[in-house]
Scaffold this active site. Structure first.
Site, PDB file in Angstrom:
ATOM      1  N   GLU A  45      16.337  38.546  20.627  1.00 45.72           N
ATOM      2  CA  GLU A  45      15.402  37.656  19.946  1.00 45.72           C
ATOM      3  C   GLU A  45      14.611  38.519  18.975  1.00 45.72           C
ATOM      4  O   GLU A  45      14.489  39.717  19.181  1.00 45.72           O
ATOM      5  CB  GLU A  45      14.449  36.991  20.952  1.00 45.72           C
ATOM      6  CG  GLU A  45      13.266  37.861  21.387  1.00 45.72           C
ATOM      7  CD  GLU A  45      13.634  39.111  22.172  1.00 45.72           C
ATOM      8  OE1 GLU A  45      14.654  39.069  22.889  1.00 45.72           O
ATOM      9  OE2 GLU A  45      12.916  40.133  22.080  1.00 45.72           O
ATOM     10  N   SER A  49       2.748  51.216  14.354  1.00 48.85           N
ATOM     11  CA  SER A  49       4.035  50.818  14.930  1.00 48.85           C
ATOM     12  C   SER A  49       5.131  50.583  13.902  1.00 48.85           C
ATOM     13  O   SER A  49       6.312  50.702  14.221  1.00 48.85           O
ATOM     14  CB  SER A  49       3.846  49.568  15.780  1.00 48.85           C
ATOM     15  OG  SER A  49       3.234  48.538  15.022  1.00 48.85           O
ATOM     16  N   LYS A  65      10.648  49.862  17.353  1.00 47.39           N
ATOM     17  CA  LYS A  65      11.651  49.064  18.080  1.00 47.39           C
ATOM     18  C   LYS A  65      12.942  49.868  18.292  1.00 47.39           C
ATOM     19  O   LYS A  65      13.649  49.667  19.266  1.00 47.39           O
ATOM     20  CB  LYS A  65      11.952  47.774  17.322  1.00 47.39           C
ATOM     21  CG  LYS A  65      10.754  46.840  17.165  1.00 47.39           C
ATOM     22  CD  LYS A  65      10.407  46.116  18.444  1.00 47.39           C
ATOM     23  CE  LYS A  65       9.214  45.186  18.257  1.00 47.39           C
ATOM     24  NZ  LYS A  65       8.743  44.576  19.504  1.00 47.39           N
TER      25      LYS A  65
HETATM   26  C1  PLP Z   1       5.938  46.770  13.404  1.00 45.34           C
HETATM   27  C2  PLP Z   1       5.717  46.021  14.675  1.00 45.34           C
HETATM   28  N1  PLP Z   1       4.679  46.364  15.455  1.00 45.34           N
HETATM   29  C3  PLP Z   1       4.421  45.722  16.613  1.00 45.34           C
HETATM   30  C4  PLP Z   1       5.202  44.656  17.033  1.00 45.34           C
HETATM   31  C5  PLP Z   1       4.837  43.974  18.308  1.00 45.34           C
HETATM   32  O1  PLP Z   1       5.692  44.285  19.366  1.00 45.34           O
HETATM   33  P1  PLP Z   1       5.211  45.116  20.613  1.00 45.34           P
HETATM   34  O2  PLP Z   1       3.922  44.539  21.065  1.00 45.34           O
HETATM   35  O3  PLP Z   1       6.298  44.919  21.607  1.00 45.34           O
HETATM   36  O4  PLP Z   1       5.072  46.543  20.218  1.00 45.34           O
HETATM   37  C6  PLP Z   1       6.308  44.260  16.256  1.00 45.34           C
HETATM   38  C7  PLP Z   1       7.156  43.149  16.680  1.00 45.34           C
HETATM   39  O5  PLP Z   1       8.025  42.697  16.019  1.00 45.34           O
HETATM   40  C8  PLP Z   1       6.568  44.959  15.052  1.00 45.34           C
HETATM   41  O6  PLP Z   1       7.584  44.635  14.261  1.00 45.34           O
END
Ligand code: PLP
Length: 391
Positions: free
Chosen positions: A116, A377, A94
């Site tokens: 948000e 992620s 993020k």
């Molecule tokens: C660690 C992590 N991975 C994935 C996501 C999902 O978001 P996005 O699909 O936008 O990558 C989030 C959302 O809060 C997150 O905190």
């Protein structure tokens, strides 16, 4: 649409095939135009790009490593490479998007960021970037998510952000988005809405994908150095709104790699949604027979969302990417398995992508010997309390 046009500039209408666009109240249209113009101007300005790259490097910790998951690879009979977004400052991808948007807000003369958040990672990243650049931050978060992501709420408080609990609807991410948009309408003159994923009205889905493109570009170069074939057979990422997946896919859309987005079973808009409008954009949305938005359900607060970014809906229709779902049980077991084979505690969100890889490798859906790039992620520290309950 030809492959070359996939994941490029969607133009002034912000359309990805049948999806995207700008479905907002009249009073927000000028703000969307202003943000689009400012982003186009900034993105073409080497000074802005340099400043962003410098902050991502010296502050956010990029480039993130590509880690071969050696023991798990051996167990699964594949080569699994992890793109380590969990190692960034604040602990998830993020931060890439937020540093970009916060710099843009500053360039536009705004003094407050609105955001948000579901899992709290986008909220923490926003609070962090606001502190760094001397801006204020107000973060809307569903009450249910405040309970299950307590650590991130404390982090936002210490960083000086105001966290506004949202008590409507399912008290999760969808409701936090509603509230943030309502607040944006009322304060558009001095506030900048820092959207956390590839969703919202144009230019957000495109702009956020561009800010997250760094994941895919780094991974592409790292795979070229690591793999004899230069490109992996599969590129896999989890999908809430779809920003870590979009950033990753952007680096590989022009290659032979198979792109796979993994959703929560209870939040599977790409696999069970229908075309509809939500939070300012047209995409695939979970709906009942009357077209009312259905609640999503996921153990991962960041995937508890009834829609997906419009570009993913288009990639699905086009066939360039495919979308799959995994159950909560598969996710918990994947999280524990990665922790015990590799010593990496992944976020529940990221563990969705891993759960699909494990299932596909063990059932022959991924052929033995295949190479797989997985975007990890975020890190799982925020999820420890939930994991304790689940185990
Ligand atoms: C660690 C992590 N991975 C994935 C996501 C999902 O978001 P996005 O699909 O936008 O990558 C989030 C959302 O809060 C997150 O905190």
């Amino acid at each position: 649409m030809s492959e070359h046009a996939l994941m490029s500039d969607p133009g002034t209408t912000g359309r990805f095939g049948d999806y995207g666009g700008r479905y907002v109240p009249e009073s927000l249209i000028p703000a969307c135009h202003e943000i689009e113009a400012a982003f186009r101007d900034a993105w073409a300005d080497p000074g802005f790009r340099d400043r962003l790259t410098t902050l991502l490097t010296v502050y956010a910790g990029r480039p993130t490593p590509l880690t071969p998951a050696r023991r798990l690879s051996r167990e699964l009979g594949i080569t699994l490479l992890l793109k380590r977004e969990d190692l960034t400052h604040t602990g998830s991808h993020k931060i890439n998007n937020v540093v970009g948007q916060a710099l843009l807000a500053q360039r536009m003369g705004r003094r407050r960021l609105l955001a948000e958040t579901g899992a709290g990672q986008h909220g923490v990243a926003t609070a962090t970037a606001a502190a760094l650049l001397g801006l204020e931050a107000t973060v809307f978060m569903g009450e249910r998510d405040i309970e299950r992501q307590e650590l991130n709420v404390l982090r936002m408080n210490v960083l000086g952000a105001e966290v506004v609990p949202v008590t409507s609807g399912s008290r999760t991410l969808k409701d936090a988005c509603n509230e943030a948009m309502r607040h944006w309408v009322a304060s558009v003159g001095d506030s900048y809405y820092c959207v956390g994923s590839v969703m919202g009205p144009h230019p957000y889905p495109w702009m956020v994908r561009e800010f997250q493109r760094v994941i895919g570009e780094e991974a592409r170069a790292q795979c070229a150095a690591e793999l004899p074939a230069a490109v992996p057979d599969y590129v896999v990422a989890c999908i809430g709104g779809g920003s870590n997946a979009a950033g990753t896919f952007a680096g590989f859309v022009g290659t032979t790699a198979r792109l796979v987005g993994v959703e929560a079973h209870g939040g599977a808009a790409a696999t069970s949604g229908r075309s509809g409008v939500l939070h300012g954009f047209r995409s695939l949305v979970l709906q009942d027979d009357d077209g009312q938005v259905r609640e999503a359900h996921s153990i991962a607060a960041g995937l508890d969302y009834p829609g997906i970014g419009p570009e993913h809906a288009h990639l699905r229709d086009d066939g360039r990417a495919r979308y799959a779902t995994v159950t909560d049980d598969e996710v918990v077991s994947a999280l524990v398995r990665l922790a015990r084979t590799e010593g990496i505690l992944a976020a529940l969100e990221s563990s969705h992508a891993l759960a699909w890889v494990i299932r596909a490798a063990e059932s022959g859906g991924i052929a033995p010997g295949s190479t797989v790039l997985l975007t990890l992620s975020g890190r799982g520290d925020k999820d420890i309390a939930s994991i304790r309950e689940l185990l």
